[in-house]
Design an enzyme around this catalytic site. Structure first.
Site, mmCIF file in Angstrom:
data_model
loop_
_atom_site.group_PDB
_atom_site.id
_atom_site.type_symbol
_atom_site.label_atom_id
_atom_site.label_comp_id
_atom_site.label_asym_id
_atom_site.label_seq_id
_atom_site.Cartn_x
_atom_site.Cartn_y
_atom_site.Cartn_z
ATOM 1 N N GLY A 80 -6.073 9.516 -10.679
ATOM 2 C CA GLY A 80 -5.040 9.197 -11.661
ATOM 3 C C GLY A 80 -4.194 10.414 -11.961
ATOM 4 N N GLU A 104 5.627 4.950 10.058
ATOM 5 C CA GLU A 104 4.469 5.517 9.361
ATOM 6 C C GLU A 104 3.334 5.922 10.281
ATOM 7 O OE1 GLU A 104 2.808 1.329 7.427
ATOM 8 O OE2 GLU A 104 2.515 3.178 6.331
HETATM 9 C C1 AGP Z 1 2.465 -0.197 4.432
HETATM 10 O O1 AGP Z 1 2.015 -0.070 5.721
HETATM 11 C C2 AGP Z 1 2.364 0.986 3.601
HETATM 12 N N1 AGP Z 1 1.148 1.658 3.769
HETATM 13 C C3 AGP Z 1 2.915 0.893 2.198
HETATM 14 O O2 AGP Z 1 4.299 0.731 2.321
HETATM 15 C C4 AGP Z 1 2.376 -0.184 1.228
HETATM 16 O O3 AGP Z 1 2.770 -1.452 1.647
HETATM 17 C C5 AGP Z 1 2.899 0.114 -0.183
HETATM 18 O O4 AGP Z 1 2.438 1.361 -0.589
HETATM 19 C C6 AGP Z 1 2.526 -0.946 -1.177
HETATM 20 O O5 AGP Z 1 1.151 -1.119 -1.261
HETATM 21 P P1 AGP Z 1 0.537 -2.353 -2.013
HETATM 22 O O6 AGP Z 1 0.898 -3.580 -1.237
HETATM 23 O O7 AGP Z 1 -0.936 -2.107 -2.022
HETATM 24 O O8 AGP Z 1 1.137 -2.391 -3.371
#
Ligand code: AGP
Length: 572
Positions: A101, A454
């Protein structure tokens, strides 16, 4: 971001902590460490880099500890050095702390420590928690925990050891999740259900716990409470099941994940004036279903990245529904946007893959995707399940039958793997790549570009196809790969024109399509089955996931744990 684990019991402590850290490593992986409660005091062992490096260090360790805490980190406050790595010891070495956090008032707390003659050794906000515990300790750890938690602003999940109680873990949290695992004769704590063993209890917001091999005692505002038992928590499914990477295993799991999701939401409807909110791939899922939402509701729908939603002028939500989309349910921006939407009067629906996550607790209504645990940092089955979930709730009339056919279509799309592997040869780190499409294909194209970026670090640009000529076309030169997604028959002429425009400048067109003519116009085609355009992103994305995977494999990238990333971004 970051993973917390704690164990107290008869198992070999370094093995038990290592086991938990391996499972949590996908949450953050630039450094890792453990603290062991030995009879002679607290001992901290830390290392920069992956958990495997820490485990190497732990291999020769001789210890009488039966209790310990561990952490795998994704750096926010301070770079990934050993000093900044968790666990952190308090000034008198009486407490060791691991933290997830962000402590928002850390500057004030640092000053408070310095005023008391304590010089923090790291750049982290987390170290201050250890010092506060020791400052407030007057013989009763629980009251020190309570006073410390009261001092902290922001989000935190903390596990702590006290040198005076070598078989006890203290835990407390606000906004960041923490789960207690209880089995006969042994107990543990973890920031994520995948690393919790035994019966799992969710430590509530503002609660604090004393965990020993005999069980867990939990308090809130000074009173004993019973923590919520977690049922249906997505535990298990760990291991790559014979695949070289989690990403490939998860790509292959997509038909099943979509089928379970569609089945479980088959009776839910989503209508009215809608705004979709998400980050990264979850935002791309929102974009992917916008045309379907407009078509079904016959009114405008909008999509916001969660960060931008928070910055919009106070859009009133009266009579409107905000759909917050998140695989993990822990993305800080999305959770904050959902809270903000609630405050502005929006009705809220969470589309999340992890039950009992922060997002599902903020939103009264939830539509859970059924993808099971997703470990690879690059989401695949998480994305397709989100699109499938939203399609299941949005589709009307004959489209509903088509939604039920999506899992079979995803299965067929997996057959594009050999062609995707060939197409991967066209991509190189020093060469920009484009992913383009129109209407629903825009969301899929953006997701294709994100996947490639990525895990390969290739500069991949996702665009609405019509935008290419407004500047970005300047990057197209001999050999530039352009992935052109085409699933809407009504837009075929436009697609063919785009393909010709790209080829005229030396670009190499890779078409993701069911259409023979478009495939013939491309240099290479990744064939998908013919599914209605409005629900196609769940299918068209599959060959692009495979393309990204094979491009990353050719470049020998760390596919499941790409650089600088973490599975869920729990800081705003
Ligand atoms: C996707 O491959 C990524 N690792 C990233 O964009 C991810 O989708 C984003 O951080 C959102 O995550 P969440 O769906 O767990 O909220």
């Amino acid at each position: 971001m970051c993973g917390i684990v704690g164990y107290t019991g008869e198992d070999d402590i370094t093995t038990a902590l290592g086991r938990g850290l391996e499972k949590l490593e996908y949450r953050g992986y630039d450094s890792a460490g453990v603290a062991l409660a030995e009879s002679g005091g607290l001992r901290v062992i830390r290392s920069v880099g992956r958990v495997a490096k820490l485990e190497e260090k732990l291999r020769g360790v001789v210890t009488d500890a039966r209790c310990g805490i561990g952490h795998t980190r994704w750096a926010t406050h301070g770079s990934p050095t050993e000093i900044n790595c968790h666990p952190h010891l308090s000034f008198g070495r009486r407490f060791a702390v691991v933290h997830n956090g962000v402590i928002e008032n850390c500057r004030k707390l640092r000053e408070l420590c310095e005023d008391r003659g304590i010089s923090p050794v790291s750049d982290t906000d987390s170290e201050l928690i250890a010092h506060l515990l020791e400052l407030f300790f007057d013989g009763d750890v629980i009251s020190a925990v309570r006073r410390t938690a009261e001092m902290l602003e922001g989000s935190f999940a903390v596990a702590a050891l006290h040198a005076g109680e070598p078989d006890v873990i203290y835990a407390f949290r606000r906004s960041s999740p923490l789960i207690i695992g209880v089995s006969p004769g042994r107990c543990g704590v973890a920031s994520d259900g995948c690393a919790a063993e035994g019966d799992t209890l969710l430590l509530g917001d503002g609660q604090y716990a004393r965990i020993s091999p005999a069980g867990a005692r939990v308090w809130e505002n000074g009173k004993r409470v019973s923590p919520g038992r977690i049922s249906g928590f997505a535990v298990g499914s760990h291991g790559t099941a014979g695949y070289a990477h989690y990403m490939m295993k998860e790509i292959a799991e997509q038909p099943g994940a979509a089928a379970r999701t569609i089945e479980s939401l088959s009776r839910r409807r989503l209508s009215g004036s809608l705004a979709f909110i998400g980050c990264g791939s979850s935002y791309n899922a929102a974009l992917s279903v916008l045309p379907l939402a407009e078509h079904s509701a016959r009114r405008g729908a909008s999509a916001f990245t969660a960060g931008e939603f928070l910055l919009t002028e106070k859009l009133s939500g009266r009579g409107r529904t905000a759909v917050a989309i998140s695989q993990s349910g822990e993305t800080a921006d999305t959770v904050a946007a959902a809270r903000e939407a609630a405050a502005r009067g929006w009705s809220l629906l969470a589309v999340a893959n992890v039950p009992r996550s922060s997002l599902t607790r903020v939103c009264r209504r939830c539509a859970l995707t059924q993808a099971g645990p997703e470990i690879s940092v690059a989401t695949t089955k998480g994305f397709t399940s989100q699109v499938a979930a939203l399609a299941a709730m949005l589709a009307r009339g004959a489209l509903r039958d088509e939604v039920r056919r999506l899992p079979a279509a995803i299965e067929k799309a997996l057959a594009a793997e050999a062609d995707a592997e060939t197409a991967a040869e066209l991509f190189a780190p020093d060469k920009a790549a484009f992913f383009i499409g129109r209407r629903a294909d825009v969301g899929a194209a953006l997701e294709g570009a994100l996947k490639l970026r990525e895990i390969t670090y290739i500069p991949a640009i996702g665009l609405a196809a019509g935008e290419l000529k407004h500047g970005s076309i300047a990057l197209i030169e001999e050999g530039t790969p352009v992935v052109l997604v085409h699933t809407d028959p009504a837009l075929k002429d436009k697609t063919l024109l785009t393909a010709a425009t790209v080829k005229a400048r030396g670009g190499r067109v890779i078409a993701v399509t069911h259409d023979d003519e478009v495939a013939a116009a491309a240099d290479l085609a990744l064939r998908i089955p013919d599914v209605p355009h409005l629900i196609s992103p769940a299918v068209s994305v599959v060959p692009m996931q495979l393309l990204a995977y094979h491009a990353a494999l050719r470049l020998a990238r760390d596919i499941d744990k790409p650089r600088n990333l973490a599975k869920s971004v729990t800081v705003e």
